[in-house]
Scaffold this motif. Structure first.
Motif, mmCIF file in Angstrom:
data_model
loop_
_atom_site.group_PDB
_atom_site.id
_atom_site.type_symbol
_atom_site.label_atom_id
_atom_site.label_comp_id
_atom_site.label_asym_id
_atom_site.label_seq_id
_atom_site.Cartn_x
_atom_site.Cartn_y
_atom_site.Cartn_z
ATOM 1 N N ALA A 148 0.814 -1.217 0.000
ATOM 2 C CA ALA A 148 0.000 0.000 0.000
ATOM 3 C C ALA A 148 0.847 1.267 0.000
ATOM 4 O O ALA A 148 0.331 2.354 -0.229
ATOM 5 N N GLY A 149 2.160 1.130 0.277
ATOM 6 C CA GLY A 149 2.992 2.317 0.328
ATOM 7 C C GLY A 149 4.440 1.974 0.592
ATOM 8 O O GLY A 149 4.832 0.809 0.684
ATOM 9 N N VAL A 150 5.240 3.032 0.719
ATOM 10 C CA VAL A 150 6.672 2.891 0.947
ATOM 11 C C VAL A 150 7.151 4.089 1.749
ATOM 12 O O VAL A 150 6.597 5.182 1.635
ATOM 13 N N GLN A 151 8.166 3.882 2.576
ATOM 14 C CA GLN A 151 8.754 4.997 3.302
ATOM 15 C C GLN A 151 10.250 4.777 3.469
ATOM 16 O O GLN A 151 10.732 3.649 3.501
ATOM 17 N N LEU A 152 10.968 5.896 3.554
ATOM 18 C CA LEU A 152 12.421 5.867 3.746
ATOM 19 C C LEU A 152 12.815 6.844 4.840
ATOM 20 O O LEU A 152 12.450 8.022 4.786
ATOM 21 N N GLY A 153 13.559 6.340 5.815
ATOM 22 C CA GLY A 153 14.107 7.205 6.853
ATOM 23 C C GLY A 153 13.058 7.967 7.616
ATOM 24 O O GLY A 153 13.301 9.082 8.064
ATOM 25 N N PHE A 154 11.885 7.354 7.798
ATOM 26 C CA PHE A 154 10.790 8.103 8.411
ATOM 27 C C PHE A 154 10.822 7.964 9.933
ATOM 28 O O PHE A 154 9.881 7.498 10.573
ATOM 29 N N SER A 155 11.957 8.372 10.489
ATOM 30 C CA SER A 155 12.136 8.462 11.934
ATOM 31 C C SER A 155 12.871 9.762 12.216
ATOM 32 O O SER A 155 13.333 10.434 11.293
ATOM 33 N N ASN A 156 12.975 10.123 13.471
ATOM 34 C CA ASN A 156 13.565 11.420 13.795
ATOM 35 C C ASN A 156 15.055 11.503 13.468
ATOM 36 O O ASN A 156 15.549 12.562 13.101
ATOM 37 N N PHE A 157 15.746 10.389 13.618
ATOM 38 C CA PHE A 157 17.169 10.392 13.294
ATOM 39 C C PHE A 157 17.514 9.108 12.564
ATOM 40 O O PHE A 157 17.347 8.024 13.095
ATOM 41 N N CYS A 158 17.966 9.252 11.332
ATOM 42 C CA CYS A 158 18.301 8.087 10.518
ATOM 43 C C CYS A 158 19.446 8.445 9.584
ATOM 44 O O CYS A 158 19.455 9.534 8.997
ATOM 45 N N LYS A 159 20.395 7.542 9.453
ATOM 46 C CA LYS A 159 21.457 7.720 8.468
ATOM 47 C C LYS A 159 20.953 7.189 7.134
ATOM 48 O O LYS A 159 20.834 5.978 6.939
ATOM 49 N N ILE A 160 20.640 8.073 6.219
ATOM 50 C CA ILE A 160 20.115 7.689 4.915
ATOM 51 C C ILE A 160 21.278 7.561 3.937
ATOM 52 O O ILE A 160 22.017 8.525 3.708
ATOM 53 N N THR A 161 21.444 6.375 3.370
ATOM 54 C CA THR A 161 22.577 6.122 2.480
ATOM 55 C C THR A 161 22.212 6.243 0.999
ATOM 56 O O THR A 161 23.088 6.118 0.146
ATOM 57 N N LEU A 162 20.933 6.462 0.691
ATOM 58 C CA LEU A 162 20.533 6.734 -0.692
ATOM 59 C C LEU A 162 20.931 8.162 -1.028
ATOM 60 O O LEU A 162 20.580 9.099 -0.318
ATOM 61 N N LYS A 163 21.685 8.323 -2.118
ATOM 62 C CA LYS A 163 22.249 9.634 -2.456
ATOM 63 C C LYS A 163 22.120 9.899 -3.951
ATOM 64 O O LYS A 163 21.805 9.004 -4.737
#
Length: 212
Positions: free
Chosen positions: A182-197
């Motif tokens: 039904a959906g997708v989310q990325l880094g949807f927290s207050n602090f996250c190291k996102i490696t997608l660049k």
């Protein structure tokens, strides 16, 4: 005369994220009435931080992305990769200054310079896979290491860790056992190291899509 506005706000209203878009829109309209209609606003994404209220930061970021995508002449500068878990005022201001400079150069002086990490623009589902398209990724997406906090959302509100494939400026995700995501989310927290660049090395802005 006033050429433009660099808006780097300390978001003490993070916990009232639902009010942000309308308040920001009213401010932009008011300032443009006072100065001139084309006054550009360069606004900085709220940086990741361990806020005590879950998802406060990414929900405010959603409002900032909405402002930049729906109000003409508003541009969002990403700060996903400069946040500090225990410092609400991240110390690496130089990176923010450089991206603001790049944004002004790109928008006002026609010198194409990257100033943001990838920003999710739309998502669509085909079968058990969801594909997300990004702006600020013209030369393609990349991930130095496995993408963390990337989830597929099922129809019951639950999440499942996602497998993924990068193709140009799109990200396709799926999860074993979830046939109709039904959906997708990325880094949807207050602090996250996102490696997608993007190829400039700037980390993606957190996002979520649901109801697909």
């Amino acid at each position: 005369s006033l050429g433009g506005v660099l808006w780097y706000q300390g978001e003490s209203n993070t916990y009232a994220y639902w009010e942000y878009f309308e308040l920001f829109k009213e401010m932009v309209e008011n300032w443009r009435e006072e100065w001139h209609d084309e006054l550009p606003f360069f606004t900085v994404q709220i940086a990741p931080f361990r806020y005590p209220v879950p998802q406060a930061a990414p929900k405010l970021v959603e409002q900032q992305v909405k402002a930049a995508s729906s109000i003409k002449g508003v541009y969002l500068i990403s700060s996903t990769d400069v946040g500090e878990a225990d410092n609400i005022h991240p110390s690496n201001k130089q990176v923010i200054a450089e991206r603001l400079f790049n944004a002004v150069q790109s928008v006002m002086f026609g010198k194409k310079k990257e100033y943001s990490g990838p920003v999710a623009q739309e998502a669509y589902r085909v079968g058990n896979k969801i594909t997300v398209k990004f702006s600020h990724a013209d030369t393609g997406l990349a991930a130095d290491e496995k993408i963390e906090e990337l989830y597929v959302l099922n129809g019951e509100g639950g999440t499942a860790p996602a497998d993924y494939e990068i193709c140009g400026s799109t990200l396709t995700v799926w999860a074993d056992g979830v046939q109709s995501p039904a959906g997708v989310q990325l880094g949807f927290s207050n602090f996250c190291k996102i490696t997608l660049k993007n190829k400039a090395g700037y980390a993606a802005v957190p996002f979520r899509f649901w109801g697909l």
